[in-house]
Design an enzyme around this catalytic site. Structure first.
Site, PDB file in Angstrom:
ATOM      1  N   ASP A   1       0.699  -1.173  -0.081  1.00 22.85           N
ATOM      2  CA  ASP A   1       0.017  -0.153  -0.018  1.00 22.85           C
ATOM      3  C   ASP A   1       0.746   1.262  -0.029  1.00 22.85           C
ATOM      4  OD1 ASP A   1      -2.259   1.579  -0.036  1.00 22.85           O
ATOM      5  OD2 ASP A   1      -2.500   1.483   2.201  1.00 22.85           O
TER       6      ASP A   1
ATOM      7  N   ARG B   1       4.124  12.367  10.945  1.00 23.41           N
ATOM      8  CA  ARG B   1       2.749  12.325  10.310  1.00 23.41           C
ATOM      9  C   ARG B   1       1.978  10.806  10.792  1.00 23.41           C
ATOM     10  NH1 ARG B   1       0.239   9.423   5.922  1.00 23.41           N
ATOM     11  NH2 ARG B   1      -1.032  10.601   4.683  1.00 23.41           N
TER      12      ARG B   1
ATOM     13  N   ASP C   1      -0.713   8.261  10.684  1.00 27.48           N
ATOM     14  CA  ASP C   1      -1.497   8.084   9.530  1.00 27.48           C
ATOM     15  C   ASP C   1      -2.896   7.428   9.990  1.00 27.48           C
ATOM     16  OD1 ASP C   1      -1.658   7.044   6.880  1.00 27.48           O
ATOM     17  OD2 ASP C   1      -1.846   5.250   7.630  1.00 27.48           O
TER      18      ASP C   1
ATOM     19  N   GLU D   1      -3.271  12.883  10.128  1.00 24.78           N
ATOM     20  CA  GLU D   1      -3.865  12.466   8.778  1.00 24.78           C
ATOM     21  C   GLU D   1      -5.168  11.810   8.921  1.00 24.78           C
ATOM     22  OE1 GLU D   1      -4.601  10.221   5.187  1.00 24.78           O
ATOM     23  OE2 GLU D   1      -4.071   9.223   6.914  1.00 24.78           O
TER      24      GLU D   1
ATOM     25  N   HIS E   1      -0.335  12.037  -2.101  1.00 22.49           N
ATOM     26  CA  HIS E   1      -0.045  10.791  -2.887  1.00 22.49           C
ATOM     27  C   HIS E   1      -1.421  10.041  -2.612  1.00 22.49           C
ATOM     28  CE1 HIS E   1      -0.336   9.960   1.419  1.00 22.49           C
ATOM     29  NE2 HIS E   1      -0.348   8.666   1.184  1.00 22.49           N
ATOM     30  N   ASP E   2      -2.588  10.518  -2.076  1.00 23.20           N
ATOM     31  CA  ASP E   2      -3.835   9.843  -2.127  1.00 23.20           C
ATOM     32  C   ASP E   2      -4.779  10.393  -3.311  1.00 23.20           C
ATOM     33  OD1 ASP E   2      -3.466   7.768  -0.257  1.00 23.20           O
ATOM     34  OD2 ASP E   2      -3.625   9.172   1.323  1.00 23.20           O
TER      35      ASP E   2
ATOM     36  N   ARG F   1      -3.887   5.356  -7.865  1.00 15.09           N
ATOM     37  CA  ARG F   1      -3.634   6.334  -7.069  1.00 15.09           C
ATOM     38  C   ARG F   1      -1.815   6.465  -7.512  1.00 15.09           C
ATOM     39  NH1 ARG F   1      -4.366   5.040  -0.700  1.00 15.09           N
ATOM     40  NH2 ARG F   1      -4.050   2.989  -1.595  1.00 15.09           N
TER      41      ARG F   1
HETATM   42  C1  GLC Z   1      -3.529   6.822   4.675  1.00 15.64           C
HETATM   43  C2  GLC Z   1      -2.430   6.872   3.740  1.00 15.64           C
HETATM   44  C3  GLC Z   1      -2.976   5.991   2.348  1.00 15.64           C
HETATM   45  C4  GLC Z   1      -3.077   4.569   2.659  1.00 15.64           C
HETATM   46  C5  GLC Z   1      -4.080   4.543   3.992  1.00 15.64           C
HETATM   47  C6  GLC Z   1      -3.860   3.286   4.627  1.00 15.64           C
HETATM   48  O1  GLC Z   1      -4.793   7.341   4.508  1.00 15.64           O
HETATM   49  O2  GLC Z   1      -2.363   8.425   3.192  1.00 15.64           O
HETATM   50  O3  GLC Z   1      -2.136   6.212   1.522  1.00 15.64           O
HETATM   51  O4  GLC Z   1      -3.710   3.849   1.613  1.00 15.64           O
HETATM   52  O5  GLC Z   1      -3.590   5.363   5.149  1.00 15.64           O
HETATM   53  O6  GLC Z   1      -2.707   3.039   5.453  1.00 15.64           O
END
Ligand code: GLC
Length: 651
Positions: free
Chosen positions: A141, A282, A284, A326, A395-396, A520
């Site tokens: 991922d 960051r 996540d 995030e 990146h998302d 993505r």
């Molecule tokens: C966060 C990341 C994303 C990822 C998700 C699951 O949202 O930015 O890219 O797929 O977490 O880990």
């Protein structure tokens, strides 16, 4: 705060603390522990107070903080002290960030060290390197399925490479931001492997169930994050003979934070990266940290308690380190990640401003600022000493997460408006030059998010393919306009690598079986440094975009009112194509900059009467700080070119 119960526990803990810890010079550590322990104890008790081993866990928690403090270098300890003194340091307008994949940007961490000049040339002084921890090949991922939280993936380098990079970055006054993936691990992580092998201690690190009974109860109210590729929230593990909660991909096992051992392990990992020299971490997918049957398992109150506790503990060991939340969630929920029930941010100091990002895309698609103005009006005021991360792309995917009420207020029907946005941004809409791709399209609900690079989304790809000069100019203008927004709104602007040179969609992911199902990857580029070189050649697209952004960044850094002290006032003007706000100085009210943005493809006028109320002087002359020119004003009407913007100051 002094409070008897927590203090008596603290005394017990300090008496039991191992001699190798108590022998150290821990003056600063103890001062901070004393200051935060009442809060730490309160939060830890609310989360884990009913467990028989509570006191033992509390001792482990304090030992974890102390051990990491002892390991923290003198240099980092000094940075902590400097930042304690200059506690508003991160609210300054001097910070400008960029997020990137180390391998996509420069091959690996060593390569990044060779490209630090590039950041300085552009004016970037905060670099977020996306996850670099060890991940399985393929099922990763994009780095967010970590198999070892303390090792660096050998495809990007080694711990020594990171240390060398962070040292060099610090010597150039560039901040380092790293990811800590808190919510889940890869199914190849040691804990998952042990759980699989039947170790109940580690099965309790995750949410695992023998039967479908509990998973089915959860599923009734949970949503799906990747409905196309990973439907449902549980995966059957053949070897373990149990269901395991996997909210994201089936190989990402959700961690069970109702287990204090998980909390302490993850705190230890956070402090580990803080000690490697990260200035900012960051965190996540923080909205997902707590799971409760009958809820969506997002934004639960306990998720906030966990973040507050992480913050309180991190402040004891590494107070100079900031957290980014995030949390890509509804506007009313996002601001809660700065901290609840408090004035000062006590959770994450920084949060992604996903609302602003999505609203900017609405303005691009509709060519007006109706919903943008309405959405920002409804954005709750944030706490003091908290700041946004303002971004256009990352990146998302782009989620259209605005509030339905705001869409209605702006004069649209929520369903058809969202449909329009998806159609526009994916180029299905007539006359749209956008080359986005629908991401995570949900056939049950019709929802979709959007992938695509900034340049391709605003029509640059179309323009170049069709040799359409006007479309090319428009695309460059829109890219500049969007950057002018994130650079002036208030908060840390976070550019996305490649956008500064107009990088287009990259279809090569379609050839990789591990990536082809996740579009993505279309906007996670490998920088072509020959193309980047064109930034030095006037007349090229790369030059136009790079030099505009570079200039804006350098101007931003000079404009003190662009620092973030909740010193922004939105102005509702008569012309719906314009987005207008005033940035003012909280210390010296006489300083202000009026930001005016035209999202329309026609020049627009602003009746200066509309902004008179917030101007310090009635009769004044303006200068645009970006171009250093006087803007066109005729009969008290300001004219803003198509897709143009002004940063106006009075002279
Ligand atoms: C966060 C990341 C994303 C990822 C998700 C699951 O949202 O930015 O890219 O797929 O977490 O880990």
């Amino acid at each position: 705060m002094y409070e008897q119960i927590s203090h008596s526990l603290l005394n017990d803990i300090l008496n039991q603390i191992k001699p190798e810890i108590s022998d150290q010079d821990l003056r600063h550590f103890y001062t901070r522990l004393g200051a935060n322990f009442y809060a730490i104890h309160g939060l830890f008790e609310r989360l884990y107070g009913d467990r028989p081993d509570f006191n033992e866990q509390a001792l482990k928690l304090v030992e974890t903080m102390a051990r990491k403090y002892i390991k923290r270098s003198e240099k980092l300890k000094q940075i902590d002290i400097d930042r304690e003194k200059d506690y508003n340091w991160f609210l300054s307008q001097k910070w400008v960030g960029m997020a990137l994949y180390a391998n996509g940007f420069a091959g690996d961490l060593k390569g990044m060290k060779n490209h630090l000049n590039y950041f300085q040339e552009l004016g970037i002084n905060m670099v977020h390197i996306m996850p670099i921890m060890e991940c399985p090949d393929g099922r990763s991922d994009g780095g967010y399925a970590v198999s070892d939280f303390r090792a660096i993936d050998d495809r990007v380098g080694t711990l020594e490479d990171l240390q060398a990079l962070s040292k060099e970055m610090h010597s150039r006054d560039i901040l380092l931001a790293l990811d800590v993936v808190l919510n889940h691990t890869s199914d190849e992580h040691e804990w998952a492997q042990k759980a699989r092998a039947g170790d109940e201690t580690y099965q309790d690190y995750y949410y695992t169930f023998k039967t479908r009974n509990i998973p089915d109860m959860f599923e009734e109210s949970m949503l799906e994050v990747f409905p196309e590729t990973a439907p449902g929230n549980f995966t059957w593990d053949e070897e373990m003979q149990r269901w395991v909660m996997t909210v994201f991909n089936d190989y990402q096992w959700d961690l069970n934070y109702s287990n204090p051992s998980v909390f302490i392990e993850m705190l230890d990992i956070i402090l580990y990266w803080a000690n490697q020299g990260a200035d900012i971490l960051r965190l996540d997918a923080v909205a997902f940290l707590w799971k409760k049957i009958g809820s969506t398992c997002q934004n639960e109150h306990e998720a906030h308690l966990i973040l507050q506790l992480l913050k309180d503990c991190c402040q004891v060991t590494a107070p100079g380190v900031l957290f980014i939340a995030e949390a890509i969630v509804a506007p009313v929920e996002v601001t809660k990640y700065f901290g609840e029930d408090a004035v000062i941010a006590k959770e994450c100091e920084i949060a992604y401003n996903a609302t602003f990002m999505a609203l900017l895309w609405d303005a691009v698609a509709t060519k007006n600022a109706n919903l943008l103005t309405q959405g920002i009006k409804s954005l709750p005021v944030k706490l003091e000493r908290a700041t946004w991360l303002n971004y256009i792309r990352c990146h998302d995917d782009i989620g259209l997460g605005f509030d339905n009420q705001d869409i209605i207020q702006a004069g649209y029907d929520p369903n058809s408006h969202r449909r329009f946005l998806i159609d526009f941004l994916t180029g299905r809409y007539e006359n749209s030059h956008s080359h986005g791709l629908p991401f995570a399209e949900n056939s049950k609900t019709g929802d979709a998010r959007i992938s695509g690079s900034l340049a391709s989304l605003v029509g640059l790809e179309y323009a170049l393919k069709n040799n359409d000069i006007q479309a090319q100019q428009d695309a460059i203008q829109i890219i500049t306009l969007l950057h002018s927004m994130i650079l002036s709104f208030g908060g840390i602007p976070l550019l996305y690598y490649g956008d500064e040179i107009g990088t287009l969609n990259d279809d090569s992911y379609l050839e990789d079986p591990n990536k082809m199902d996740d579009n993505r990857w279309v906007h996670r580029p490998f920088i072509d440094w020959d193309k980047a070189e064109k930034r030095n050649t006037p007349g090229t697209v790369e030059y136009e975009i790079f030099s505009a952004i570079k200039k804006m960044i350098s101007v931003r850094k000079e404009i003190e009112v662009f620092s973030d002290f909740n010193n922004r006032e939105l102005i509702d003007v008569g012309n719906p194509n314009l987005f207008v706000f005033n940035r003012y100085s909280s210390q010296r009210y006489n300083e202000q900059v009026l930001v005016v943005a035209n999202f329309n493809n026609q020049p627009q006028k602003l009746d200066m009467q509309d902004v008179a109320g917030c101007m310090k002087e009635r009769e004044c002359q303006f200068i645009d700080l970006y171009t250093r020119q006087k803007p066109e004003i005729f009969n008290n009407t300001l004219v803003i070119p198509r897709f143009g913007f002004y940063w106006l100051s009075t002279i």
